[in-house]
Design a protein around this motif. Structure first.
Motif, PDB file in Angstrom:
ATOM      1  N   ILE A   1      49.660  32.522  47.048  1.00  0.00           N
ATOM      2  CA  ILE A   1      48.733  33.548  46.561  1.00  0.00           C
ATOM      3  C   ILE A   1      47.889  32.967  45.430  1.00  0.00           C
ATOM      4  N   ARG A   2      46.677  33.464  45.337  1.00  0.00           N
ATOM      5  CA  ARG A   2      45.767  33.099  44.247  1.00  0.00           C
ATOM      6  C   ARG A   2      45.550  34.373  43.428  1.00  0.00           C
ATOM      7  N   ALA A   3      46.206  34.432  42.269  1.00  0.00           N
ATOM      8  CA  ALA A   3      46.274  35.674  41.490  1.00  0.00           C
ATOM      9  C   ALA A   3      45.427  35.596  40.228  1.00  0.00           C
TER      10      ALA A   3
ATOM     11  N   TRP B   1      45.267  41.299  40.795  1.00  0.00           N
ATOM     12  CA  TRP B   1      44.677  41.092  42.117  1.00  0.00           C
ATOM     13  C   TRP B   1      45.152  39.752  42.653  1.00  0.00           C
ATOM     14  N   TYR B   2      45.335  39.664  43.981  1.00  0.00           N
ATOM     15  CA  TYR B   2      45.525  38.335  44.584  1.00  0.00           C
ATOM     16  C   TYR B   2      45.181  38.344  46.070  1.00  0.00           C
TER      17      TYR B   2
ATOM     18  N   PRO C   1      42.132  32.156  37.598  1.00  0.00           N
ATOM     19  CA  PRO C   1      43.052  32.341  38.732  1.00  0.00           C
ATOM     20  C   PRO C   1      44.211  31.341  38.670  1.00  0.00           C
TER      21      PRO C   1
ATOM     22  N   GLU D   1      47.345  29.662  41.158  1.00  0.00           N
ATOM     23  CA  GLU D   1      47.940  29.509  42.489  1.00  0.00           C
ATOM     24  C   GLU D   1      49.448  29.571  42.361  1.00  0.00           C
TER      25      GLU D   1
ATOM     26  N   GLU E   1      41.221  38.913  48.633  1.00  0.00           N
ATOM     27  CA  GLU E   1      41.668  39.391  47.329  1.00  0.00           C
ATOM     28  C   GLU E   1      41.682  40.917  47.273  1.00  0.00           C
TER      29      GLU E   1
END
Length: 285
Positions: A260-262, A74-75, A278, A280, A108
């Protein structure tokens, strides 16, 4: 006190039966279910747009009688925009308009699903181990219009907003002093003899003459001559204001980047999931 208890009991029973469809206690309390434990490392903190980012994932469940079902990447997506415009002609001060904007463009969301199998178990790690990747869209490539050699008014309107150029020019005019008019109007070839507008005053502290516009007849001020004001307003266009003769380009910059923050979600067969820390990730060209 006895009467109060008798009246409250039917109300309590009524509130409990009313929860048949939407159970308040079920929706607003923590169940205490423990999801899988997960840890991951990513191949890099930057990824090119249109490419995939690799990762290594370790996960397991400590709940008796529960099995891992699958994992998901997910991101979210954040857009960062930096704008800057300067006037290289001014010498008595520095004039730049700078702005920075950061905005979440996409919340997200699930990007990719990974199947779980028992073959992923690692005896040495005492956990399941997965090496895989997730994709990054080619539309997220960074963009820069920075110090161009040719000026394009439509891009100024698009990136800085309609009306920005006139506002920049009007605001700058309120700050211009003798030295600024001199360097600008001579540099742009609009005035040949600036001395006709010039007077000087001896400064004891610096032991030198200070040049300025001529005083009013009553010596109350040093106004900008109307002829120079008219030249600035009518003959100095915005593109001339931001032209940098030393670099032969225009002092304007618009840079757009994405981050993106994955994270990875690991689900068990109860549909309970645990998440990784998470990360970055900057999207590069």
């Amino acid at each position: 006190m006895r009467n109060i208890k008798i009246y409250l009991l039917p109300l309590l029973l009524l509130s409990m039966t009313a929860c048949d469809k939407h159970d308040f206690f079920d929706e607003h309390t923590i169940t205490g279910e423990v999801g899988p434990q997960a840890y991951w490392e990513i191949g890099s903190s930057a990824v090119s747009a249109g490419q995939s980012l690799s990762f290594q994932l370790q996960y397991y469940t400590s709940v008796q009688g529960v099995s891992i079902d699958h994992s998901e990447a997910w991101y979210n997506l954040t857009e960062n925009i930096e704008r800057q415009v300067s006037c290289p002609w001014v010498s008595s001060f520095t004039y730049s308009v700078v702005s920075s904007l950061s905005e979440e463009k996409r919340v997200e969301q699930k990007i990719k699903v990974y199947e779980h199998t028992e073959d992923l178990w690692s005896d040495s790690l005492h956990a399941y181990y997965l090496e895989n990747s997730f994709p990054v869209s080619s539309t997220l490539a960074p963009f820069a219009w920075s110090n161009p050699s040719e000026f394009e008014a439509d891009k100024m309107d698009q990136y800085f907003g309609v009306g920005f150029m006139q506002h920049f020019k009007d605001s700058l005019e309120q700050k211009l002093k003798y030295a600024d008019y001199r360097s600008m109007l001579i540099g742009l070839g609009l005035v040949d003899n600036f001395m006709q507008y010039t007077d000087s005053t001896f400064d004891v502290n610096s032991d030198s003459y200070i040049y300025h516009f001529k005083w009013n007849a009553d010596s109350t001020a040093q106004p900008v001559p109307e002829e120079l004001t008219a030249l600035y307003r009518d003959s100095v266009s915005f593109d001339k204001l931001i032209y940098n003769p030393a670099e032969s380009n225009y002092a304007v910059s618009y840079i757009r980047k994405y981050v993106i923050r994955a994270l990875i979600r690991v689900y068990d067969d109860r549909d309970v999931y645990g998440i990784t820390e998470p990360k970055e990730i900057e999207i590069i060209q």
